[in-house]
Design a protein around this motif. Sequence first.
Motif, PDB file in Angstrom:
ATOM      1  N   ALA A   1      -1.858  34.358  36.358  1.00  0.00           N
ATOM      2  CA  ALA A   1      -1.965  35.671  35.734  1.00  0.00           C
ATOM      3  C   ALA A   1      -2.151  36.638  36.886  1.00  0.00           C
ATOM      4  CB  ALA A   1      -3.137  35.732  34.760  1.00  0.00           C
ATOM      5  N   GLY A   2      -1.833  37.901  36.662  1.00  0.00           N
ATOM      6  CA  GLY A   2      -1.912  38.821  37.789  1.00  0.00           C
ATOM      7  C   GLY A   2      -2.109  40.258  37.382  1.00  0.00           C
ATOM      8  N   ILE A   3      -2.619  41.001  38.349  1.00  0.00           N
ATOM      9  CA  ILE A   3      -2.897  42.419  38.169  1.00  0.00           C
ATOM     10  C   ILE A   3      -2.134  43.203  39.228  1.00  0.00           C
ATOM     11  CG2 ILE A   3      -4.701  44.194  38.237  1.00  0.00           C
ATOM     12  CD1 ILE A   3      -6.746  42.005  37.634  1.00  0.00           C
ATOM     13  N   GLY A   4      -1.491  44.272  38.797  1.00  0.00           N
ATOM     14  CA  GLY A   4      -0.835  45.173  39.738  1.00  0.00           C
ATOM     15  C   GLY A   4      -1.226  46.603  39.443  1.00  0.00           C
ATOM     16  N   ILE A   5      -0.970  47.485  40.378  1.00  0.00           N
ATOM     17  CA  ILE A   5      -1.299  48.888  40.185  1.00  0.00           C
ATOM     18  C   ILE A   5      -0.005  49.711  40.161  1.00  0.00           C
ATOM     19  CG2 ILE A   5      -1.733  49.279  42.666  1.00  0.00           C
ATOM     20  CD1 ILE A   5      -4.118  51.102  41.634  1.00  0.00           C
ATOM     21  N   ILE A   6       0.083  50.605  39.166  1.00  0.00           N
ATOM     22  CA  ILE A   6       1.267  51.467  39.049  1.00  0.00           C
ATOM     23  C   ILE A   6       0.938  52.768  39.776  1.00  0.00           C
ATOM     24  CG2 ILE A   6       2.896  52.565  37.447  1.00  0.00           C
ATOM     25  CD1 ILE A   6       2.007  50.488  35.335  1.00  0.00           C
ATOM     26  N   GLU A   7       1.541  52.940  40.947  1.00  0.00           N
ATOM     27  CA  GLU A   7       1.140  54.055  41.811  1.00  0.00           C
ATOM     28  C   GLU A   7       1.976  55.306  41.607  1.00  0.00           C
ATOM     29  OE1 GLU A   7      -0.635  51.560  45.592  1.00  0.00           O
ATOM     30  OE2 GLU A   7       1.487  51.397  45.089  1.00  0.00           O
ATOM     31  N   SER A   8       3.213  55.144  41.129  1.00  0.00           N
ATOM     32  CA  SER A   8       4.051  56.323  40.895  1.00  0.00           C
ATOM     33  C   SER A   8       3.835  56.782  39.452  1.00  0.00           C
ATOM     34  CB  SER A   8       5.516  55.972  41.112  1.00  0.00           C
ATOM     35  OG  SER A   8       5.999  55.260  39.996  1.00  0.00           O
ATOM     36  N   ASP A   9       4.469  57.882  39.083  1.00  0.00           N
ATOM     37  CA  ASP A   9       4.346  58.315  37.688  1.00  0.00           C
ATOM     38  C   ASP A   9       5.526  57.821  36.851  1.00  0.00           C
ATOM     39  OD1 ASP A   9       6.206  59.885  38.847  1.00  0.00           O
ATOM     40  OD2 ASP A   9       5.305  61.808  38.313  1.00  0.00           O
ATOM     41  N   CYS A  10       6.151  56.722  37.286  1.00  0.00           N
ATOM     42  CA  CYS A  10       7.286  56.170  36.556  1.00  0.00           C
ATOM     43  C   CYS A  10       6.862  55.709  35.163  1.00  0.00           C
ATOM     44  CB  CYS A  10       7.888  54.999  37.325  1.00  0.00           C
ATOM     45  SG  CYS A  10       6.746  53.634  37.557  1.00  0.00           S
ATOM     46  N   GLN A  11       7.802  55.730  34.242  1.00  0.00           N
ATOM     47  CA  GLN A  11       7.575  55.220  32.883  1.00  0.00           C
ATOM     48  C   GLN A  11       8.671  54.203  32.625  1.00  0.00           C
ATOM     49  OE1 GLN A  11       5.021  55.860  31.018  1.00  0.00           O
ATOM     50  NE2 GLN A  11       4.146  57.598  32.140  1.00  0.00           N
ATOM     51  N   ILE A  12       8.388  52.960  32.934  1.00  0.00           N
ATOM     52  CA  ILE A  12       9.412  51.919  32.830  1.00  0.00           C
ATOM     53  C   ILE A  12       9.056  50.992  31.684  1.00  0.00           C
ATOM     54  CG2 ILE A  12      10.448  49.960  34.039  1.00  0.00           C
ATOM     55  CD1 ILE A  12       9.871  51.511  36.677  1.00  0.00           C
ATOM     56  N   SER A  13       9.976  50.866  30.715  1.00  0.00           N
ATOM     57  CA  SER A  13       9.719  49.990  29.571  1.00  0.00           C
ATOM     58  C   SER A  13      11.041  49.632  28.917  1.00  0.00           C
ATOM     59  CB  SER A  13       8.812  50.706  28.559  1.00  0.00           C
ATOM     60  OG  SER A  13       8.721  49.928  27.380  1.00  0.00           O
ATOM     61  N   ALA A  14      11.063  48.457  28.278  1.00  0.00           N
ATOM     62  CA  ALA A  14      12.292  48.004  27.607  1.00  0.00           C
ATOM     63  C   ALA A  14      12.663  48.887  26.424  1.00  0.00           C
ATOM     64  CB  ALA A  14      12.127  46.557  27.160  1.00  0.00           C
ATOM     65  N   ASN A  15      11.821  49.833  26.064  1.00  0.00           N
ATOM     66  CA  ASN A  15      12.180  50.733  24.949  1.00  0.00           C
ATOM     67  C   ASN A  15      12.736  52.073  25.433  1.00  0.00           C
ATOM     68  OD1 ASN A  15       9.994  52.315  25.703  1.00  0.00           O
ATOM     69  ND2 ASN A  15       8.621  51.466  24.144  1.00  0.00           N
ATOM     70  N   ARG A  16      13.082  52.183  26.737  1.00  0.00           N
ATOM     71  CA  ARG A  16      13.510  53.479  27.255  1.00  0.00           C
ATOM     72  C   ARG A  16      15.004  53.582  27.585  1.00  0.00           C
ATOM     73  NH1 ARG A  16      11.379  56.275  31.487  1.00  0.00           N
ATOM     74  NH2 ARG A  16      11.991  58.146  30.354  1.00  0.00           N
ATOM     75  N   ALA A  17      15.797  52.540  27.254  1.00  0.00           N
ATOM     76  CA  ALA A  17      17.241  52.638  27.494  1.00  0.00           C
ATOM     77  C   ALA A  17      17.832  53.685  26.547  1.00  0.00           C
ATOM     78  CB  ALA A  17      17.901  51.275  27.260  1.00  0.00           C
ATOM     79  N   GLN A  18      18.793  54.474  27.040  1.00  0.00           N
ATOM     80  CA  GLN A  18      19.419  55.476  26.159  1.00  0.00           C
ATOM     81  C   GLN A  18      20.906  55.641  26.465  1.00  0.00           C
ATOM     82  OE1 GLN A  18      16.395  58.342  27.533  1.00  0.00           O
ATOM     83  NE2 GLN A  18      18.100  59.713  28.008  1.00  0.00           N
ATOM     84  N   ALA A  19      21.631  56.171  25.498  1.00  0.00           N
ATOM     85  CA  ALA A  19      23.083  56.295  25.634  1.00  0.00           C
ATOM     86  C   ALA A  19      23.422  57.024  26.925  1.00  0.00           C
ATOM     87  CB  ALA A  19      23.664  57.039  24.433  1.00  0.00           C
ATOM     88  N   GLY A  20      24.417  56.500  27.634  1.00  0.00           N
ATOM     89  CA  GLY A  20      24.822  57.088  28.903  1.00  0.00           C
ATOM     90  C   GLY A  20      24.262  56.343  30.104  1.00  0.00           C
ATOM     91  N   ASP A  21      23.170  55.598  29.901  1.00  0.00           N
ATOM     92  CA  ASP A  21      22.568  54.836  31.005  1.00  0.00           C
ATOM     93  C   ASP A  21      23.528  53.753  31.506  1.00  0.00           C
ATOM     94  OD1 ASP A  21      20.229  56.268  30.830  1.00  0.00           O
ATOM     95  OD2 ASP A  21      19.020  54.629  29.982  1.00  0.00           O
ATOM     96  N   LYS A  22      23.378  53.425  32.777  1.00  0.00           N
ATOM     97  CA  LYS A  22      24.157  52.339  33.360  1.00  0.00           C
ATOM     98  C   LYS A  22      23.268  51.113  33.580  1.00  0.00           C
ATOM     99  CE  LYS A  22      28.052  54.390  33.534  1.00  0.00           C
ATOM    100  NZ  LYS A  22      29.182  53.871  32.720  1.00  0.00           N
ATOM    101  N   ILE A  23      23.881  49.942  33.482  1.00  0.00           N
ATOM    102  CA  ILE A  23      23.134  48.682  33.611  1.00  0.00           C
ATOM    103  C   ILE A  23      23.492  48.012  34.932  1.00  0.00           C
ATOM    104  CG2 ILE A  23      22.753  46.415  32.571  1.00  0.00           C
ATOM    105  CD1 ILE A  23      23.463  47.859  29.882  1.00  0.00           C
ATOM    106  N   LEU A  24      22.487  47.844  35.775  1.00  0.00           N
ATOM    107  CA  LEU A  24      22.692  47.226  37.090  1.00  0.00           C
ATOM    108  C   LEU A  24      22.053  45.843  37.103  1.00  0.00           C
ATOM    109  CD1 LEU A  24      22.897  50.363  37.550  1.00  0.00           C
ATOM    110  CD2 LEU A  24      22.043  49.949  39.860  1.00  0.00           C
ATOM    111  N   LEU A  25      22.732  44.913  37.777  1.00  0.00           N
ATOM    112  CA  LEU A  25      22.195  43.562  37.943  1.00  0.00           C
ATOM    113  C   LEU A  25      22.119  43.310  39.445  1.00  0.00           C
ATOM    114  CD1 LEU A  25      21.464  40.722  36.783  1.00  0.00           C
ATOM    115  CD2 LEU A  25      23.918  40.229  36.772  1.00  0.00           C
ATOM    116  N   SER A  26      20.994  42.731  39.910  1.00  0.00           N
ATOM    117  CA  SER A  26      20.758  42.676  41.355  1.00  0.00           C
ATOM    118  C   SER A  26      21.513  41.566  42.083  1.00  0.00           C
ATOM    119  CB  SER A  26      19.260  42.549  41.637  1.00  0.00           C
ATOM    120  OG  SER A  26      18.786  41.311  41.162  1.00  0.00           O
TER     121      SER A  26
END
Lengths: 339, 339
Positions: free
Chosen positions: A148-173
């Motif tokens: 199990a692990g703990i991390g700190i979110i240092e930027s003001d990013c809002q990243i979540s699987a519920n934030r995809a929207q029309a027009g977005d592009k999907i990148l795979l690494s």
Amino acid sequence: MSTFSAQKIELDHGSGGAASHQLITKLFLPMFDNPFLRQMDDSAQLTIGNSRIAFSTDTFVVSPIFFPGGNIGDLAIHGTVNDIAMSGARPLYLSVGMIIEEGFSMDSLNIILQSMKKAAQIANVQIVTGDTKVMPSNKLDGIAINTAGIGIIESDCQISANRAQAGDKILLSGTIADHGITILTHRDNLMIKGNIQSDTAPLNDLVLKLIAACKDIHVLRDPTRGGITSVLNEIAHQSGVEIEIQEDAVPIKPQVSACCELLGLDPFSIANEGKLIAIVPESSVEKALSVMHKHPLATHAAVIGSVVSDTNSVVYVKTPIGGKRFLHLPVGDQMPRIC
Amino acid sequence: MSTFSAQKIELDHGSGGAASHQLITKLFLPMFDNPFLRQMDDSAQLTIGNSRIAFSTDTFVVSPIFFPGGNIGDLAIHGTVNDIAMSGARPLYLSVGMIIEEGFSMDSLNIILQSMKKAAQIANVQIVTGDTKVMPSNKLDGIAINTAGIGIIESDCQISANRAQAGDKILLSGTIADHGITILTHRDNLMIKGNIQSDTAPLNDLVLKLIAACKDIHVLRDPTRGGITSVLNEIAHQSGVEIEIQEDAVPIKPQVSACCELLGLDPFSIANEGKLIAIVPESSVEKALSVMHKHPLATHAAVIGSVVSDTNSVVYVKTPIGGKRFLHLPVGDQMPRIC
């Protein structure tokens, strides 16, 4: 009352596919219901004092425990590091809970611990607390490791699987199915040879560089159990969007593709342990790809599709000859104990 | 190079006794070495932003999974809640990592989950993230549950097993050996009947009340695996102190004591799951006992001994007839899978 109707736990309930999804959404989620759990991301995003933190857990039961490219030890570090990183957090601290079978070789344990140590050093996380239980022989197959692990979110990013929207592009690494195919071909003496190895790796450095370069990443997910099929379906469902993938844009190694054909497996549903999917607005694609291509873990990064509408929760694949097939959540996994 | 010489993992390595201690101090600790781990407390005390937090993990493999007084589900919640509370923290968030055997009864799983839900509600913690793996049948005996958790240390208390000092008094919150004897007598059809049940309970409310009443608590520990013998030895070792226990001051239920005699077991080395040892300066004893006696989980609290010097790391017991015996760390547990 639970609406979950199965009488017994089946292997598919641990697969990352539709049966897992059912167990989680129909049994666990209603039971422990709270806003953090309802978010259904790879890690819970919490606030403690003036800090935003990410908290995640994963248990590893992979068989075989040693495989080309890694072992259960580094896999257990990478898995939780990556789940934390997918919320844009910098992973800091890990716990390790081990269950070991009586009679387990101390040499094997030593190799596993060395791999955990090295993986934690590379990912720049500290193992700060732990627990070890021993099961009598034949009551557990070898070893299972929870992190199990703990991390700190240092930027003001809002990243979540519920934030995809029309027009977005999907990148795979990078290339898909490397981990799952490595495990499958090294199990049960399948005797398939080839230059294939697990992609197990820590993605936190890549994620922090991506966030620094583009502030408006909408979604990050690592396609582990159930492969890109499961992750894309989860995103389509949680964001309520229609996702189109270009089949020939998805990177895959020729030898992995050949193994999938030979075994009759769909590489889109096979686990990865060192890849991520990033969903970003079109205006950020160039910046994101540029960061990825400079990073050793994402040299084969590619745009593999786009979010085409906000009206439907589906994923489909456009084939090179112009066909279109829906990518449904697999019921179960194609094999258990992949991670 | 590790100085740990065992060739294979043995049951004793998971016992909480001397073999566990060796595995941890000679293998795990040197491998993952850092100041947090070196503290050797029940939870790691970390700083994130402007907050002091406690982070802990525990895996539960108890057999049988259902027993008088509880089951593996509430035990898994209480275990981590208590480990966090022992650093003076208020537990807030838990993760749950489950491994379940294929074929496991969904009815049993439902009962376990209901118990976890209720235990979390009573302890006022939220289950915010989780993971479930399924093992093929016969590869795991039933179910194993890992919990990890985060708590916040809100007072300026400094509680650690290295803070006991000469003159301190040792308080125990209630009767010993209830949990371990319950598990033992309900396993392997021992057919011992009696009104005995596990003491599994969340100690966080008691701890917060203790801290509010006396700011100078030096040590808090819950005597789980290895019983009060293990915990007192760990404290003596970590603080470098000599501890004297008055044998007849240690509370024990007559039926539990009778079982121990019948089975030839030392109740001092038997696991508890709802008791704590508090070490406080003599000036705080009255306040601490008063808080305990008002709390439903500590009505039988008692002063059981004292820290007699700072020159030696030993624990001994004074018997009612004036004898003195050393309380050594047991090599292994008296039976595996107690928690």
